[in-house]
Design a protein around this motif. Sequence first.
Motif, PDB file in Angstrom:
ATOM      1  N   GLN A   1     -17.539  -2.660   4.001  1.00  0.00           N
ATOM      2  CA  GLN A   1     -16.255  -2.688   4.727  1.00  0.00           C
ATOM      3  C   GLN A   1     -15.080  -2.769   3.754  1.00  0.00           C
ATOM      4  O   GLN A   1     -14.066  -2.109   3.953  1.00  0.00           O
ATOM      5  CB  GLN A   1     -16.223  -3.874   5.695  1.00  0.00           C
ATOM      6  CG  GLN A   1     -17.098  -3.659   6.917  1.00  0.00           C
ATOM      7  CD  GLN A   1     -17.188  -4.914   7.788  1.00  0.00           C
ATOM      8  OE1 GLN A   1     -16.497  -5.901   7.553  1.00  0.00           O
ATOM      9  NE2 GLN A   1     -18.055  -4.862   8.778  1.00  0.00           N
ATOM     10  N   ALA A   2     -15.227  -3.574   2.719  1.00  0.00           N
ATOM     11  CA  ALA A   2     -14.147  -3.709   1.735  1.00  0.00           C
ATOM     12  C   ALA A   2     -13.912  -2.379   1.019  1.00  0.00           C
ATOM     13  O   ALA A   2     -12.768  -1.974   0.806  1.00  0.00           O
ATOM     14  CB  ALA A   2     -14.490  -4.798   0.730  1.00  0.00           C
ATOM     15  N   ALA A   3     -14.999  -1.690   0.672  1.00  0.00           N
ATOM     16  CA  ALA A   3     -14.873  -0.401  -0.010  1.00  0.00           C
ATOM     17  C   ALA A   3     -14.209   0.615   0.916  1.00  0.00           C
ATOM     18  O   ALA A   3     -13.377   1.409   0.492  1.00  0.00           O
ATOM     19  CB  ALA A   3     -16.241   0.091  -0.459  1.00  0.00           C
ATOM     20  N   TYR A   4     -14.579   0.573   2.199  1.00  0.00           N
ATOM     21  CA  TYR A   4     -13.983   1.474   3.185  1.00  0.00           C
ATOM     22  C   TYR A   4     -12.478   1.206   3.301  1.00  0.00           C
ATOM     23  O   TYR A   4     -11.666   2.124   3.271  1.00  0.00           O
ATOM     24  CB  TYR A   4     -14.679   1.285   4.537  1.00  0.00           C
ATOM     25  CG  TYR A   4     -14.050   2.074   5.656  1.00  0.00           C
ATOM     26  CD1 TYR A   4     -14.246   3.452   5.750  1.00  0.00           C
ATOM     27  CD2 TYR A   4     -13.253   1.454   6.615  1.00  0.00           C
ATOM     28  CE1 TYR A   4     -13.660   4.186   6.770  1.00  0.00           C
ATOM     29  CE2 TYR A   4     -12.672   2.178   7.641  1.00  0.00           C
ATOM     30  CZ  TYR A   4     -12.876   3.541   7.715  1.00  0.00           C
ATOM     31  OH  TYR A   4     -12.290   4.265   8.723  1.00  0.00           O
ATOM     32  N   ARG A   5     -12.100  -0.082   3.396  1.00  0.00           N
ATOM     33  CA  ARG A   5     -10.673  -0.443   3.474  1.00  0.00           C
ATOM     34  C   ARG A   5      -9.942  -0.009   2.204  1.00  0.00           C
ATOM     35  O   ARG A   5      -8.817   0.489   2.258  1.00  0.00           O
ATOM     36  CB  ARG A   5     -10.504  -1.953   3.681  1.00  0.00           C
ATOM     37  CG  ARG A   5     -10.811  -2.412   5.096  1.00  0.00           C
ATOM     38  CD  ARG A   5     -10.270  -3.805   5.371  1.00  0.00           C
ATOM     39  NE  ARG A   5     -10.651  -4.788   4.367  1.00  0.00           N
ATOM     40  CZ  ARG A   5     -11.788  -5.488   4.396  1.00  0.00           C
ATOM     41  NH1 ARG A   5     -12.663  -5.300   5.369  1.00  0.00           N
ATOM     42  NH2 ARG A   5     -12.062  -6.366   3.460  1.00  0.00           N
ATOM     43  N   ALA A   6     -10.581  -0.189   1.063  1.00  0.00           N
ATOM     44  CA  ALA A   6      -9.971   0.226  -0.202  1.00  0.00           C
ATOM     45  C   ALA A   6      -9.765   1.738  -0.219  1.00  0.00           C
ATOM     46  O   ALA A   6      -8.740   2.224  -0.682  1.00  0.00           O
ATOM     47  CB  ALA A   6     -10.849  -0.196  -1.373  1.00  0.00           C
TER      48      ALA A   6
END
Length: 147
Positions: free
Chosen positions: A111-116
Amino acid sequence: GTPQRQAPRQQPSDAQANPAASASAQSAQRRTVKSESKETIQRISQSAAEQDPYLVELAVHLAEELEKLSIPAMSQLNAAREMTLELRILANGALTRARVKETTGIDKIDQAAYRAALSASPYPKPVGESSDRFDVKLVFTPKQPER
């Protein structure tokens, strides 16, 4: 002795990198390729895909964005994890779509990578790329304990 030195010999190895890349691009346009060279072309295009400078640029761009986010789940990593994000990028560098293609298995990191990926737009412009879709591989490694 001969006046020739080692220097001229290094030129072909430098020059080989480019013709290989352009050879695979040309062969993609020409359908009539001899079967014995198909294997070579496949190898070249695979290694070119792994080292596509634009994909490297995208990965670095994403990594810089990820650095800004604090991801608590990163502390749970005990081994390197890989993931692949599929990005669709317009000619001006604007992101039109991001999707987790291969997961790390750790939801919070994905999820963090997607948001980034979303917040990293605009991206470097995909000049001369044949598609607007890019698979960017990210590798998350556990942080070394500080001494």
